[in-house]
Design an enzyme around this catalytic site. Structure first.
Site, PDB file in Angstrom:
ATOM      1  N   ARG A  26      -5.985  18.823  10.648  1.00  0.00           N
ATOM      2  CA  ARG A  26      -4.660  19.460  10.611  1.00  0.00           C
ATOM      3  C   ARG A  26      -4.666  20.654   9.649  1.00  0.00           C
ATOM      4  O   ARG A  26      -4.015  21.659   9.889  1.00  0.00           O
ATOM      5  CB  ARG A  26      -3.596  18.446  10.134  1.00  0.00           C
ATOM      6  CG  ARG A  26      -2.879  17.744  11.265  1.00  0.00           C
ATOM      7  CD  ARG A  26      -1.902  16.676  10.734  1.00  0.00           C
ATOM      8  NE  ARG A  26      -2.173  15.403  11.380  1.00  0.00           N
ATOM      9  CZ  ARG A  26      -2.500  14.274  10.771  1.00  0.00           C
ATOM     10  NH1 ARG A  26      -2.569  14.217   9.441  1.00  0.00           N
ATOM     11  NH2 ARG A  26      -2.744  13.186  11.477  1.00  0.00           N
ATOM     12  N   CYS A  49      -5.542  -5.527  10.141  1.00  0.00           N
ATOM     13  CA  CYS A  49      -4.469  -6.424   9.689  1.00  0.00           C
ATOM     14  C   CYS A  49      -3.769  -7.086  10.869  1.00  0.00           C
ATOM     15  O   CYS A  49      -3.072  -8.083  10.695  1.00  0.00           O
ATOM     16  CB  CYS A  49      -3.418  -5.650   8.903  1.00  0.00           C
ATOM     17  SG  CYS A  49      -4.083  -4.366   7.852  1.00  0.00           S
ATOM     18  N   ASP A 291     -11.370   0.508   1.952  1.00  0.00           N
ATOM     19  CA  ASP A 291     -11.810  -0.773   1.393  1.00  0.00           C
ATOM     20  C   ASP A 291     -13.083  -0.679   0.553  1.00  0.00           C
ATOM     21  O   ASP A 291     -13.479  -1.661  -0.071  1.00  0.00           O
ATOM     22  CB  ASP A 291     -12.059  -1.786   2.525  1.00  0.00           C
ATOM     23  CG  ASP A 291     -10.785  -2.162   3.254  1.00  0.00           C
ATOM     24  OD1 ASP A 291      -9.702  -1.681   2.865  1.00  0.00           O
ATOM     25  OD2 ASP A 291     -10.879  -2.950   4.223  1.00  0.00           O
ATOM     26  N   ASN A 313      -4.997   4.175   4.573  1.00  0.00           N
ATOM     27  CA  ASN A 313      -4.338   5.315   5.215  1.00  0.00           C
ATOM     28  C   ASN A 313      -3.922   6.366   4.198  1.00  0.00           C
ATOM     29  O   ASN A 313      -4.054   7.565   4.442  1.00  0.00           O
ATOM     30  CB  ASN A 313      -3.124   4.845   6.013  1.00  0.00           C
ATOM     31  CG  ASN A 313      -3.491   4.427   7.418  1.00  0.00           C
ATOM     32  OD1 ASN A 313      -3.595   5.266   8.308  1.00  0.00           O
ATOM     33  ND2 ASN A 313      -3.714   3.143   7.625  1.00  0.00           N
ATOM     34  N   TYR A 434      24.424  -4.195  -0.836  1.00  0.00           N
ATOM     35  CA  TYR A 434      25.091  -5.491  -0.701  1.00  0.00           C
ATOM     36  C   TYR A 434      26.066  -5.499   0.462  1.00  0.00           C
ATOM     37  O   TYR A 434      26.920  -4.628   0.573  1.00  0.00           O
ATOM     38  CB  TYR A 434      25.849  -5.863  -1.977  1.00  0.00           C
ATOM     39  CG  TYR A 434      26.862  -6.956  -1.717  1.00  0.00           C
ATOM     40  CD1 TYR A 434      26.423  -8.205  -1.291  1.00  0.00           C
ATOM     41  CD2 TYR A 434      28.222  -6.727  -1.806  1.00  0.00           C
ATOM     42  CE1 TYR A 434      27.331  -9.203  -0.978  1.00  0.00           C
ATOM     43  CE2 TYR A 434      29.146  -7.725  -1.510  1.00  0.00           C
ATOM     44  CZ  TYR A 434      28.697  -8.957  -1.090  1.00  0.00           C
ATOM     45  OH  TYR A 434      29.597  -9.933  -0.761  1.00  0.00           O
TER      46      TYR A 434
END
Lengths: 459, 459
Positions: A26, A49, A291, A313, A434
């Site tokens: 990019r 994941c 990782d 990421n 809330y």
């Protein structure tokens, strides 16, 4: 081709590597920057994941986990070479040696800029039977497919999961969903060692409530096999657990053998050490992420190894920006993680009690019970929140949550507060959303902050 | 009785007043502090925010909304006098005059310390027919009961809600649940004027999708009544909407007539002005909190009026601590609010575009679409996040979210970031909880922060 065209080589075609490649693309067009990426597996840019949910049947197919195929990367002018392993890194010569796994062809590729994103490898205890058919890791899409094939070909319905961390508990859920009787064998005193034992105890109780057999304090010594050579039971120091399938969910270590051989700097957890721009320390034109690196824990001030897609990421984004000539940094983590086992939600951020002690911090802690919604509103679910604050200063050090629907993502409030260095007293005044369907009038995080703040005042 | 025993008088027996009384009681026993509280209504310490869910049938009965009954307060040695209105405040004399509404008995009660928690009153436009049977506010439990009685006694099934703010949209949901055809008549260009119009438009579209008739830009001129004197239609400047029941959800104003008569300081929104310890400015022994005060908006640096139970409870906690001889402050708000209409979730915090302009701030904004969970995970629901950041500095100014399940409470992340004065660039690195059932690998808040950060860089 521009005479100043540079070549960026990326080792590893998953989250960190391909995010870096995509972001660099990019920033710089193909005329300015050639990008070559090597991936030894069959798949690129996928969500590891998501594997437990694919195995559990909640995600229909493997392809849904793939964010971007090799073809899609190539359409963006990234020369992604699949099933091609990098076998040597020559830092001085600025080149990598690769081997095409299907043909055996070897080649050297020179680079101007290098990204190391070699990921992690699962821990496999060196015990008899560990490589028997029916024993499965769940680290890659290939692993997931092998496990699904194994489940499909097995008559029995007994599964043993070794390990009770995130992967272990998520795989327990997946196997429950597949109709298995699940036993989780765990070395620690409680499941989820990323929580303090008092909170892990709640996970233990909830998992038992889900008809999962929880075996704590158990060291696996052997995988017993049948006449067909296939795993039939898991033996521990004290007992034996019949198993038609065994899933290893013990955790991962940084995959840094290539980096180690090349003399790149590794930390105490075996991960690559980088600066804040994700540059490998001492190497102007080499970045590393995902990782395979260690990250700075902003709360303890120490390096940690955390294998998590969201960090990978972010690393890739930062690396791609910098490798593309821009400027970005990854300041570090506070150690946020969320997980679930059926309707049980588990979350943590910051330091556990033992992390605080290890970091030399004195602390107070407070644990409260509350609900996800106003008590009178349908679906209000119980939630336990533990909060740890520094003694005297009251600075927030960590939060752990065990509850039901609506519990886990509340940890984000604490993650931001940790990042900002807030005290628990400051947190008592936080203006959190809330309305009865969303929270009691005092959000559980506020209740925990009030109790922690009182504990700080008492000293 | 101790010779130094003081008397604390509390005006108003709902969230702020009774939280203050309860906390003061925790700090000081009955021997040290006498506490007298006056409440003109039939109920104490109830959740007014819960009324729409009681009307809608999700909450079974009125009593579920009552956190603590008058008897329970009295058991804690709080002399709570129900159905007793304070009619005069004599600041110089340190006393209040009260009138028992059922008997007419009047009395003066002196105080050493005073808490004003008189709440808010609903806006009722002065138009013909506004007081007709079948026209209902929903401010108090008494109002809620009257509306439920009215619904039970009415044959027709057409309801018109006047106002499209929080109360209006929540009442629209309640009436849908009761099986009514609902029309919402709204003065503004879009519902939810607490959002920017572009985000309000999404609420409009979703509510239309729920078969609610949305009438925007409409000024109500008259409630038309039938031969029986009961409301039968709502007339606006342009049209007429048949109604078997009319619900007013237009908003509230601080109820400060008593304070005004006593010469206490009021702000531009008509609310009492306090210091950070919730003391009425210039009055050492008078505190005020809840819906009758103005609060400091920490983002704009200006006073606002926000009627919300969570603030009232915090105020009460702070007041009770201070009135009981301790020390606590309420630093202000960032303007967080969450709401829902059926499965539509709406949230906001900080400044809208027009608030930023009014505060003299130049800003950039970015709007993104994402999902509540990983895209491949079941139940991943769409979510639109709008983020506003200060030009040049990139400081976060506000966030608005419209989505489905899992959308609203994400606003808490932004609420904490606003409180901490974070930039959107800093937010891109936030370590938010990630796992496929809880978030895409880039949480929607991170995606919005990245886009906002890019907008800041472009200027």
């Amino acid at each position: 081709m521009s005479p100043t065209r540079e070549r960026l080589v990326v080792i590893g075609g998953d989250a960190a590597g391909m995010s870096a490649a995509s972001q660099a693309r990019r920033m710089r067009g193909p005329d300015e920057l050639e990008i070559v990426a090597f991936e030894r597996g069959h798949f690129s840019s996928y969500s590891a994941c998501g594997i437990p949910y694919w195995v559990g049947g909640e995600v229909a197919g493997r392809d849904e986990l793939i964010a971007r195929t090799p073809e899609e990367h190539r359409e963006r002018s990234i020369d992604l070479r699949m099933r091609t392993e990098v076998t040597e890194l020559d830092v001085e010569g600025g080149r990598v040696r690769s081997r095409a796994l299907d043909t055996g062809t070897e080649a050297w590729t020179s680079y101007d800029k290098l990204v190391i994103a070699t990921g992690a490898r699962p821990v496999r205890p060196r015990i008899p039977g560990i490589d028997a058919p029916g024993v499965h890791g769940v680290q890659t899409l290939d692993d997931g497919q092998a496990l699904l094939d194994s489940l499909a070909s097995t008559q029995g319905r007994r599964a043993v999961v070794v390990g009770a961390g995130y992967i272990g508990v998520e795989m327990a859920e997946a196997l429950i969903r597949r109709g298995y009787e699940v036993t989780v064998v765990n070395r620690g005193p409680e499941p989820m060692s990323t929580l303090d034992p008092d909170m892990g105890r709640l996970v233990h109780e909830s998992m038992t409530g889900l008809a999962i057999t929880m075996v704590d304090d158990a060291e696996v010594t052997k995988i017993l096999t049948g006449d067909d050579g296939r795993a039939r039971a898991v033996a521990t120091t004290s007992d034996e657990y019949p198993a038609d399938v065994v899933v290893l969910g013990i955790g991962v270590r940084p995959e840094t053998s290539l980096a180690r051989s090349a003399g790149l700097p590794l930390g105490e957890h075996g991960g690559l050490l980088t600066d804040l721009a994700m540059r490998v320390r001492g190497h102007e034109n080499i970045w590393a992420g995902g990782d395979c690196v260690e990250v700075l824990d902003l709360v303890s001030g120490r390096e940690r190894h955390i294998a998590l897609g969201t960090h990978a990421n972010k690393h890739g984004q930062v690396i791609g920006t910098n490798a593309g000539g821009g400027y970005a940094t990854f300041p570090g983590v506070v150690g946020t993680a969320v997980s679930k086992v059926c309707d049980l939600e588990i979350a943590r951020t910051g330091l556990r009690e033992k992390d605080a002690r290890r970091a030399g911090l004195q602390y107070v802690s407070a644990t409260i019970e509350s609900t996800s919604r106003a008590g009178y509103y349908p679906g209000a679910a119980p939630m336990t929140v533990k909060m740890i604050a520094e003694r005297r200063t009251g600075r927030l050090l960590g939060v752990q949550i065990v509850g039901r629907e609506g519990a886990a993502k509340r940890v984000d409030i604490a993650a931001v507060a940790l990042t900002a260095g807030m005290t628990v007293d400051q947190m008592t005044a936080l203006d959190l959303g809330y309305a009865p369907p969303f929270s009691p009038v005092w959000d559980p995080i506020l209740v925990a902050a009030r109790k922690s703040s009182a504990a700080v005042r008492r000293g």
